[in-house]
Scaffold this active site. Sequence first.
Site, mmCIF file in Angstrom:
data_model
loop_
_atom_site.group_PDB
_atom_site.id
_atom_site.type_symbol
_atom_site.label_atom_id
_atom_site.label_comp_id
_atom_site.label_asym_id
_atom_site.label_seq_id
_atom_site.Cartn_x
_atom_site.Cartn_y
_atom_site.Cartn_z
ATOM 1 N N ILE A 121 42.546 127.416 -64.800
ATOM 2 C CA ILE A 121 42.160 126.142 -64.212
ATOM 3 C C ILE A 121 43.385 125.336 -63.811
ATOM 4 C CG2 ILE A 121 41.013 123.933 -64.692
ATOM 5 C CD1 ILE A 121 39.088 125.536 -66.507
ATOM 6 N N SER A 180 37.169 120.526 -75.135
ATOM 7 C CA SER A 180 36.249 121.627 -75.395
ATOM 8 C C SER A 180 35.028 121.116 -76.136
ATOM 9 C CB SER A 180 36.953 122.689 -76.238
ATOM 10 O OG SER A 180 36.029 123.610 -76.786
ATOM 11 N N ASP A 187 58.600 124.403 -72.709
ATOM 12 C CA ASP A 187 58.105 125.003 -73.944
ATOM 13 C C ASP A 187 57.458 123.884 -74.744
ATOM 14 O OD1 ASP A 187 57.597 126.115 -76.391
ATOM 15 O OD2 ASP A 187 59.597 126.960 -76.685
ATOM 16 N N GLY A 220 50.701 123.834 -68.111
ATOM 17 C CA GLY A 220 49.919 125.055 -68.053
ATOM 18 C C GLY A 220 49.404 125.325 -66.656
ATOM 19 N N LYS A 228 41.177 119.704 -80.759
ATOM 20 C CA LYS A 228 40.509 119.099 -79.607
ATOM 21 C C LYS A 228 39.827 117.789 -79.976
ATOM 22 C CE LYS A 228 41.716 122.074 -76.508
ATOM 23 N NZ LYS A 228 42.643 121.689 -75.407
ATOM 24 N N TYR A 266 41.202 125.047 -83.926
ATOM 25 C CA TYR A 266 41.063 124.670 -82.517
ATOM 26 C C TYR A 266 40.180 123.429 -82.392
ATOM 27 C CZ TYR A 266 39.784 125.148 -77.550
ATOM 28 O OH TYR A 266 39.565 124.930 -76.216
#
Length: 256
Positions: free
Chosen positions: A19, A143, A64, A14, A160, A156
């Site tokens: 970031i 997160s 991917d 990413g 995490k 989500y």
Amino acid sequence: MEQILKGKVIVVSGGTKGIGKGIILESAKQGANVVIGGRDKTAADKILEDVRAMGQDGIFVHTDLHNVQDCAKLFDETTAKFGKVDGFVNYAGLLPSCDFLESTQELFDDTFAVNIRAAYFCAQSAVKYMKKNGGGSIVMYGSPHAWCGEKDRSIYACSKGALLTLTEHIAHHYAVDQIRCNFVTMGWVPTEGELTMRAAQGMNEEELREFAKPYMPMGRMQEVADHVPGTIYLLSDYASQVTGANLRVTGGLYIG
């Protein structure tokens, strides 16, 4: 000034935006060669122009993260180009918004495929190569949702939470190989993904920032620049005894 990543090879999943992009550019500034894992070649090529202008080298590996084979390919191509892997930052992730009672299997599977399955197999490849060159550093981006999550972030939050467990598993079991693994609890940042989600809810960036202020103990949302220095430290030899740590860059925000 000293370049604290001089001679290292840093991989970021990413790495074309937000970031991740900031970490790529700062890693190069600090003397590292860099590898961008992602799907946006156009964006990656522009970033690599800046990397080479700093005197460092870098490559883009189309990745991917829904495809486990691509996770291995990211590190195979890194090693084919540079001969080693010193650092891996797992930044890529999906941020779905859905109430627990309305969640679907499709959304669950898609989120877990990227946020934990891809992280797991990318880290697996990173560890294999790091063992060959005497150690390395892995940084997982998490997160505050990992400890409970808001009502509309159950999938989500669970992904995490699993990532936090993976971080501690690697930290505990591979310290003997001089491989470190740390968790960065990412704050509330107006990233592209966050802004896209909020736009779908009818909220622009200025409105989001005002909306967020009352929830932020230190008075503002976090920015890319707030997260990059700590990540560079964790990738560097200055953090050679730091593993299994949780670096909270949240301005005091807790969720749960």
